[in-house]
Design an enzyme around this catalytic site. Structure first.
Site, PDB file in Angstrom:
ATOM      1  N   TRP A 159       0.864  -1.183   0.000  1.00  0.00           N
ATOM      2  CA  TRP A 159       0.000   0.000   0.000  1.00  0.00           C
ATOM      3  C   TRP A 159       0.896   1.227   0.000  1.00  0.00           C
ATOM      4  O   TRP A 159       1.908   1.252   0.718  1.00  0.00           O
ATOM      5  CB  TRP A 159      -0.857  -0.041   1.261  1.00  0.00           C
ATOM      6  CG  TRP A 159      -1.832   1.088   1.429  1.00  0.00           C
ATOM      7  CD1 TRP A 159      -3.141   1.094   1.065  1.00  0.00           C
ATOM      8  CD2 TRP A 159      -1.593   2.364   2.047  1.00  0.00           C
ATOM      9  NE1 TRP A 159      -3.736   2.289   1.401  1.00  0.00           N
ATOM     10  CE2 TRP A 159      -2.788   3.098   2.012  1.00  0.00           C
ATOM     11  CE3 TRP A 159      -0.471   2.981   2.616  1.00  0.00           C
ATOM     12  CZ2 TRP A 159      -2.913   4.387   2.522  1.00  0.00           C
ATOM     13  CZ3 TRP A 159      -0.578   4.263   3.119  1.00  0.00           C
ATOM     14  CH2 TRP A 159      -1.787   4.954   3.077  1.00  0.00           C
ATOM     15  N   SER A 172       4.453  -5.842   2.508  1.00  0.00           N
ATOM     16  CA  SER A 172       3.704  -4.942   3.378  1.00  0.00           C
ATOM     17  C   SER A 172       2.268  -5.447   3.547  1.00  0.00           C
ATOM     18  O   SER A 172       2.061  -6.549   4.030  1.00  0.00           O
ATOM     19  CB  SER A 172       3.757  -3.516   2.834  1.00  0.00           C
ATOM     20  OG  SER A 172       3.285  -2.588   3.781  1.00  0.00           O
ATOM     21  N   MET A 173       1.243  -4.669   3.125  1.00  0.00           N
ATOM     22  CA  MET A 173      -0.120  -5.153   3.319  1.00  0.00           C
ATOM     23  C   MET A 173      -0.391  -6.408   2.501  1.00  0.00           C
ATOM     24  O   MET A 173      -1.326  -7.160   2.798  1.00  0.00           O
ATOM     25  CB  MET A 173      -1.145  -4.063   3.009  1.00  0.00           C
ATOM     26  CG  MET A 173      -1.558  -3.874   1.570  1.00  0.00           C
ATOM     27  SD  MET A 173      -3.125  -2.931   1.394  1.00  0.00           S
ATOM     28  CE  MET A 173      -4.334  -4.102   2.019  1.00  0.00           C
ATOM     29  N   ASP A 231      12.836  -0.260   9.815  1.00  0.00           N
ATOM     30  CA  ASP A 231      11.512  -0.001   9.242  1.00  0.00           C
ATOM     31  C   ASP A 231      10.725   0.912  10.179  1.00  0.00           C
ATOM     32  O   ASP A 231      10.378   0.514  11.293  1.00  0.00           O
ATOM     33  CB  ASP A 231      10.777  -1.328   9.040  1.00  0.00           C
ATOM     34  CG  ASP A 231       9.503  -1.193   8.223  1.00  0.00           C
ATOM     35  OD1 ASP A 231       8.872  -0.116   8.279  1.00  0.00           O
ATOM     36  OD2 ASP A 231       9.138  -2.166   7.535  1.00  0.00           O
ATOM     37  N   HIS A 291      11.334   0.342   5.311  1.00  0.00           N
ATOM     38  CA  HIS A 291      10.189  -0.427   4.837  1.00  0.00           C
ATOM     39  C   HIS A 291      10.346  -0.793   3.360  1.00  0.00           C
ATOM     40  O   HIS A 291      10.174  -1.947   2.980  1.00  0.00           O
ATOM     41  CB  HIS A 291       8.908   0.383   5.047  1.00  0.00           C
ATOM     42  CG  HIS A 291       7.663  -0.392   4.846  1.00  0.00           C
ATOM     43  ND1 HIS A 291       7.338  -1.505   5.599  1.00  0.00           N
ATOM     44  CD2 HIS A 291       6.628  -0.221   3.975  1.00  0.00           C
ATOM     45  CE1 HIS A 291       6.177  -1.986   5.205  1.00  0.00           C
ATOM     46  NE2 HIS A 291       5.728  -1.233   4.217  1.00  0.00           N
TER      47      HIS A 291
END
Length: 276
Positions: free
Chosen positions: A32, A98-99, A227, A256
């Site tokens: 995202w 990530s998501m 991160d 990240h």
């Protein structure tokens, strides 16, 4: 352009994908608020190493269609299932960034592992982002509320600044260019406003801890210890403690967006895992 339609969705959802190479299929699920384009530094390497690489745009992002809803993880996992079934993929490796880690875990929960050989969680939100009494290292609710407020009041303004934290830009100007930040902004701002907010709520609010038991295939977990977007203690560390068969790799100093800043290190780890 290639699209797959999720015919089981409440509204028609057309998912855009790119499909390159031959061999064992590796499906890349982006983070995202970007699109499949964020995998630029991984796609070529995966194909070059003898694998079939499929990268797609989550509903509401990139070139995929933007239904009004839903955008919860079960809906998102149903899109992934449609790709796997339509292309009749077997022995797949799911790679969630990530998501995107949420789609991986919810897919395993809802559809099982018959077609899945391995999974990888890269800078993943798994298992829980939000700070709670039993998750003290998570992101405070006030900070999460601030993201939603900013997306509702000035989405593009928020997104313009978001990538700086995504890459720890001030510390990594030798690894990520201003042009990369500009590119990410273009990709992110093009996404559906509603999808951007609704998927943010999904990754903020979903607690995957009860579902970790469903991750019962070999799993790679990669996280950067710097991160600032998804802190390692609430994500990678907990995932490694909760998933039985895993290989846990921490990239020192990585933010990240390590798929860009530390692409060579990530690619080496990922290809090694694919070939195990």
């Amino acid at each position: 352009m290639p699209f797959i339609t999720n015919t089981n969705a409440k509204e028609q959802v057309d998912i855009f994908y790119e499909d390159y190479g031959e061999g064992q299929p590796v499906i890349l699920i982006h983070g995202w608020p970007l699109s499949h384009k964020s995998w630029e530094q991984q796609v070529w390497k995966i194909v070059e190493e003898g694998f079939r690489c499929i990268a797609y745009d989550r509903r509401g992002f990139g070139t995929s269609s933007s239904p009004w809803g839903p955008y919860d993880y079960s809906a998102l996992a149903s899109d992934l299932n449609s790709i796997i079934k339509e292309l009749d993929l077997k022995d797949c490796v799911l790679v969630g960034f990530s998501m995107g880690g949420g789609e991986v875990v919810r897919y395993l929960t809802n559809f099982g592992t018959d077609r899945i050989a391995k999974v990888a969680l890269i800078s993943s939100i798994i298992p829980l982002v939000k700070k709670k009494d039993d998750n003290p290292d998570g992101v405070p609710q006030d900070a999460l509320n601030g993201i939603i407020d900013n997306l509702q009041s000035d989405r593009v303004g928020f997104l313009k600044e978001f990538s700086k934290g995504f890459y720890n830009f001030e510390d990594n100007k030798d690894k990520v260019s201003q042009a990369q930040l500009d590119y990410d902004f273009i990709v992110a701002s093009f996404a559906s406003p509603r999808a951007t907010i609704e998927t943010a709520l999904a990754w903020m609010d979903t607690d995957f801890r009860p579902e970790l038991k469903n991750v019962n295939v070999p799993t790679l977990i990669v996280h950067g210890d710097a991160d600032q977007t998804v802190p390692i203690k609430t994500s990678g560390k907990q995932a490694a403690e909760g998933i039985t068969d895993n290989r846990y790799e921490v990239i020192e100093g990585a933010p990240h967006g390590l798929n860009v800043t530390h692409a060579d290190e990530l690619n080496e780890i990922l290809i090694s895992f694919l070939k195990e």
